[in-house]
Design a protein around this motif. Sequence first.
Motif, PDB file in Angstrom:
ATOM      1  N   GLY A  66       0.835  -1.185   0.000  1.00 55.32           N
ATOM      2  CA  GLY A  66       0.000   0.000   0.000  1.00 55.32           C
ATOM      3  C   GLY A  66       0.874   1.239   0.000  1.00 55.32           C
ATOM      4  O   GLY A  66       1.983   1.234  -0.537  1.00 55.32           O
ATOM      5  N   GLN A  67       0.421   2.304   0.633  1.00 50.75           N
ATOM      6  CA  GLN A  67       1.178   3.539   0.688  1.00 50.75           C
ATOM      7  C   GLN A  67       1.866   3.695   2.041  1.00 50.75           C
ATOM      8  O   GLN A  67       1.382   3.195   3.054  1.00 50.75           O
ATOM      9  CB  GLN A  67       0.249   4.745   0.438  1.00 50.75           C
ATOM     10  CG  GLN A  67      -0.407   4.732  -0.942  1.00 50.75           C
ATOM     11  CD  GLN A  67      -1.306   5.925  -1.173  1.00 50.75           C
ATOM     12  OE1 GLN A  67      -1.667   6.632  -0.249  1.00 50.75           O
ATOM     13  NE2 GLN A  67      -1.675   6.155  -2.440  1.00 50.75           N
ATOM     14  N   GLY A  68       3.006   4.388   2.033  1.00 57.50           N
ATOM     15  CA  GLY A  68       3.684   4.705   3.279  1.00 57.50           C
ATOM     16  C   GLY A  68       4.123   3.503   4.081  1.00 57.50           C
ATOM     17  O   GLY A  68       4.048   3.521   5.323  1.00 57.50           O
ATOM     18  N   GLY A  69       4.574   2.443   3.404  1.00 55.80           N
ATOM     19  CA  GLY A  69       5.029   1.262   4.117  1.00 55.80           C
ATOM     20  C   GLY A  69       3.907   0.407   4.675  1.00 55.80           C
ATOM     21  O   GLY A  69       4.158  -0.491   5.494  1.00 55.80           O
ATOM     22  N   ARG A  70       2.691   0.658   4.248  1.00 57.28           N
ATOM     23  CA  ARG A  70       1.543  -0.130   4.701  1.00 57.28           C
ATOM     24  C   ARG A  70       1.247  -1.233   3.672  1.00 57.28           C
ATOM     25  O   ARG A  70       1.845  -1.285   2.595  1.00 57.28           O
ATOM     26  CB  ARG A  70       0.301   0.772   4.863  1.00 57.28           C
ATOM     27  CG  ARG A  70       0.535   2.001   5.744  1.00 57.28           C
ATOM     28  CD  ARG A  70       0.483   1.680   7.205  1.00 57.28           C
ATOM     29  NE  ARG A  70      -0.890   1.429   7.629  1.00 57.28           N
ATOM     30  CZ  ARG A  70      -1.232   1.070   8.868  1.00 57.28           C
ATOM     31  NH1 ARG A  70      -0.285   0.878   9.787  1.00 57.28           N
ATOM     32  NH2 ARG A  70      -2.485   0.867   9.190  1.00 57.28           N
ATOM     33  N   TYR A  71       0.297  -2.114   4.034  1.00 56.61           N
ATOM     34  CA  TYR A  71      -0.073  -3.226   3.162  1.00 56.61           C
ATOM     35  C   TYR A  71      -1.593  -3.274   3.039  1.00 56.61           C
ATOM     36  O   TYR A  71      -2.325  -2.760   3.893  1.00 56.61           O
ATOM     37  CB  TYR A  71       0.431  -4.547   3.737  1.00 56.61           C
ATOM     38  CG  TYR A  71       1.917  -4.583   3.964  1.00 56.61           C
ATOM     39  CD1 TYR A  71       2.782  -4.933   2.936  1.00 56.61           C
ATOM     40  CD2 TYR A  71       2.458  -4.246   5.203  1.00 56.61           C
ATOM     41  CE1 TYR A  71       4.158  -4.960   3.128  1.00 56.61           C
ATOM     42  CE2 TYR A  71       3.820  -4.262   5.419  1.00 56.61           C
ATOM     43  CZ  TYR A  71       4.676  -4.616   4.377  1.00 56.61           C
ATOM     44  OH  TYR A  71       6.030  -4.622   4.581  1.00 56.61           O
ATOM     45  N   MET A  72      -2.059  -3.924   1.973  1.00 56.12           N
ATOM     46  CA  MET A  72      -3.488  -4.125   1.754  1.00 56.12           C
ATOM     47  C   MET A  72      -3.757  -5.627   1.846  1.00 56.12           C
ATOM     48  O   MET A  72      -3.151  -6.422   1.116  1.00 56.12           O
ATOM     49  CB  MET A  72      -3.912  -3.586   0.391  1.00 56.12           C
ATOM     50  CG  MET A  72      -3.442  -2.163   0.102  1.00 56.12           C
ATOM     51  SD  MET A  72      -3.984  -0.922   1.314  1.00 56.12           S
ATOM     52  CE  MET A  72      -5.753  -0.877   0.985  1.00 56.12           C
ATOM     53  N   PHE A  73      -4.672  -6.009   2.743  1.00 56.65           N
ATOM     54  CA  PHE A  73      -4.929  -7.423   3.049  1.00 56.65           C
ATOM     55  C   PHE A  73      -6.200  -7.912   2.373  1.00 56.65           C
ATOM     56  O   PHE A  73      -7.255  -7.251   2.416  1.00 56.65           O
ATOM     57  CB  PHE A  73      -5.040  -7.600   4.560  1.00 56.65           C
ATOM     58  CG  PHE A  73      -5.394  -8.997   4.989  1.00 56.65           C
ATOM     59  CD1 PHE A  73      -4.637 -10.084   4.585  1.00 56.65           C
ATOM     60  CD2 PHE A  73      -6.497  -9.227   5.807  1.00 56.65           C
ATOM     61  CE1 PHE A  73      -4.957 -11.376   4.983  1.00 56.65           C
ATOM     62  CE2 PHE A  73      -6.826 -10.509   6.218  1.00 56.65           C
ATOM     63  CZ  PHE A  73      -6.060 -11.587   5.806  1.00 56.65           C
ATOM     64  N   ASP A  74      -6.131  -9.092   1.773  1.00 56.53           N
ATOM     65  CA  ASP A  74      -7.262  -9.707   1.078  1.00 56.53           C
ATOM     66  C   ASP A  74      -7.966 -10.692   2.014  1.00 56.53           C
ATOM     67  O   ASP A  74      -7.691 -11.899   1.995  1.00 56.53           O
ATOM     68  CB  ASP A  74      -6.746 -10.420  -0.171  1.00 56.53           C
ATOM     69  CG  ASP A  74      -7.859 -11.005  -1.029  1.00 56.53           C
ATOM     70  OD1 ASP A  74      -9.047 -10.839  -0.680  1.00 56.53           O
ATOM     71  OD2 ASP A  74      -7.539 -11.644  -2.049  1.00 56.53           O
ATOM     72  N   LEU A  75      -8.890 -10.187   2.820  1.00 58.76           N
ATOM     73  CA  LEU A  75      -9.595 -11.036   3.790  1.00 58.76           C
ATOM     74  C   LEU A  75     -10.450 -12.105   3.110  1.00 58.76           C
ATOM     75  O   LEU A  75     -10.337 -13.289   3.454  1.00 58.76           O
ATOM     76  CB  LEU A  75     -10.441 -10.179   4.733  1.00 58.76           C
ATOM     77  CG  LEU A  75     -11.281 -10.938   5.764  1.00 58.76           C
ATOM     78  CD1 LEU A  75     -10.414 -11.781   6.690  1.00 58.76           C
ATOM     79  CD2 LEU A  75     -12.148  -9.966   6.577  1.00 58.76           C
ATOM     80  N   PRO A  76     -11.315 -11.762   2.147  1.00 58.59           N
ATOM     81  CA  PRO A  76     -12.111 -12.833   1.524  1.00 58.59           C
ATOM     82  C   PRO A  76     -11.260 -13.835   0.748  1.00 58.59           C
ATOM     83  O   PRO A  76     -11.581 -15.021   0.707  1.00 58.59           O
ATOM     84  CB  PRO A  76     -13.088 -12.075   0.614  1.00 58.59           C
ATOM     85  CG  PRO A  76     -12.457 -10.742   0.402  1.00 58.59           C
ATOM     86  CD  PRO A  76     -11.716 -10.435   1.663  1.00 58.59           C
ATOM     87  N   GLY A  77     -10.169 -13.369   0.151  1.00 60.60           N
ATOM     88  CA  GLY A  77      -9.273 -14.302  -0.532  1.00 60.60           C
ATOM     89  C   GLY A  77      -8.669 -15.293   0.443  1.00 60.60           C
ATOM     90  O   GLY A  77      -8.559 -16.494   0.159  1.00 60.60           O
ATOM     91  N   TYR A  78      -8.301 -14.793   1.621  1.00 59.92           N
ATOM     92  CA  TYR A  78      -7.750 -15.663   2.658  1.00 59.92           C
ATOM     93  C   TYR A  78      -8.812 -16.626   3.177  1.00 59.92           C
ATOM     94  O   TYR A  78      -8.539 -17.818   3.393  1.00 59.92           O
ATOM     95  CB  TYR A  78      -7.190 -14.816   3.790  1.00 59.92           C
ATOM     96  CG  TYR A  78      -6.587 -15.602   4.925  1.00 59.92           C
ATOM     97  CD1 TYR A  78      -5.600 -16.556   4.697  1.00 59.92           C
ATOM     98  CD2 TYR A  78      -7.005 -15.393   6.244  1.00 59.92           C
ATOM     99  CE1 TYR A  78      -5.043 -17.282   5.747  1.00 59.92           C
ATOM    100  CE2 TYR A  78      -6.455 -16.101   7.292  1.00 59.92           C
ATOM    101  CZ  TYR A  78      -5.485 -17.053   7.038  1.00 59.92           C
ATOM    102  OH  TYR A  78      -4.942 -17.773   8.083  1.00 59.92           O
ATOM    103  N   GLY A  79     -10.032 -16.127   3.355  1.00 56.36           N
ATOM    104  CA  GLY A  79     -11.110 -17.003   3.801  1.00 56.36           C
ATOM    105  C   GLY A  79     -11.380 -18.129   2.812  1.00 56.36           C
ATOM    106  O   GLY A  79     -11.550 -19.296   3.203  1.00 56.36           O
ATOM    107  N   LEU A  80     -11.401 -17.802   1.530  1.00 58.37           N
ATOM    108  CA  LEU A  80     -11.606 -18.832   0.500  1.00 58.37           C
ATOM    109  C   LEU A  80     -10.478 -19.847   0.513  1.00 58.37           C
ATOM    110  O   LEU A  80     -10.712 -21.054   0.377  1.00 58.37           O
ATOM    111  CB  LEU A  80     -11.716 -18.175  -0.878  1.00 58.37           C
ATOM    112  CG  LEU A  80     -12.981 -17.360  -1.134  1.00 58.37           C
ATOM    113  CD1 LEU A  80     -12.879 -16.631  -2.470  1.00 58.37           C
ATOM    114  CD2 LEU A  80     -14.224 -18.247  -1.108  1.00 58.37           C
ATOM    115  N   TYR A  81      -9.269 -19.376   0.683  1.00 54.23           N
ATOM    116  CA  TYR A  81      -8.106 -20.271   0.753  1.00 54.23           C
ATOM    117  C   TYR A  81      -8.248 -21.256   1.908  1.00 54.23           C
ATOM    118  O   TYR A  81      -8.042 -22.470   1.732  1.00 54.23           O
ATOM    119  CB  TYR A  81      -6.846 -19.425   0.916  1.00 54.23           C
ATOM    120  CG  TYR A  81      -5.628 -20.192   1.369  1.00 54.23           C
ATOM    121  CD1 TYR A  81      -4.932 -21.013   0.494  1.00 54.23           C
ATOM    122  CD2 TYR A  81      -5.181 -20.082   2.689  1.00 54.23           C
ATOM    123  CE1 TYR A  81      -3.804 -21.713   0.914  1.00 54.23           C
ATOM    124  CE2 TYR A  81      -4.055 -20.773   3.122  1.00 54.23           C
ATOM    125  CZ  TYR A  81      -3.376 -21.592   2.234  1.00 54.23           C
ATOM    126  OH  TYR A  81      -2.267 -22.282   2.662  1.00 54.23           O
TER     127      TYR A  81
END
Length: 255
Positions: free
Chosen positions: A193-208
């Motif tokens: 993401g921006q400024g050393g942050r990250y974007m997390f894929d919650l539904p993708g993780y749930g499906l996994y």
Amino acid sequence: MTATAALEILTARALHPVRHGFFTRKGGASSGIFAGLNCGQGSSDMAEMVAINRARVAEAMEADGQALVTLNQVHSADVVVLDAPTQARPRADAMVTTTPGIVLGILTADCQPVLFADQTAGVIGAAHAGWRGTLDGVLEATLEAMERLGARRANIAAVIGPTISQSAYEVGQEFLDRFMAEDTALSRFFINGQGGRYMFDLPGYGLYRLREAGAGHAEWTGHCTYRDEGRFYSFRRTTHRAEADYGRLISTIRL
């Protein structure tokens, strides 16, 4: 148009013909920041309005209001087995049943509501799966509880309802580190993401997690709670706006 007819209820073909619904905020009696179908008894909304909203949900599910069961959700992997309706709000994050007429209800405002059904065995389940509960195994625990009631994992359909999407779920390094400590392969669910942050894929993780556990079918409805304010409540959106509280969506399933 009746109050029930005014509700917007999302459904999934994979769960049919089991009666179920991912309710949006439309068609409710609440006002102000809770405007719509707020079903959260733990919110600061007027209790009378929440009761009206929950009654509308029960009616839409063709059930008595006392048949609608919700939990005291604590971001755990705990599952309760229900053989009769209760208004006690068990302390857990998932529930399963083989008893016709009980309406299993999960409350969310960005976390994943997950509805489960083995139509052949007549076993259903519902889970509240935020990042912590998903990481700790609430989805697998729900599948296991359903199996103990006679379901076959390969016959279980699991559907994730409206939840926060990756484009709206910014997290920090400590959050990422918790997942990396579990399995470095989980990095696939994070993008920069921006400024050393990250974007997390919650539904993708749930499906996994569901697919790795052997669920016969797993899907996400594709709705983002954060991006669609007209249809969904969002804890994160409320936090960004420094609002005092937020509504809770409800997702339900019954035999």
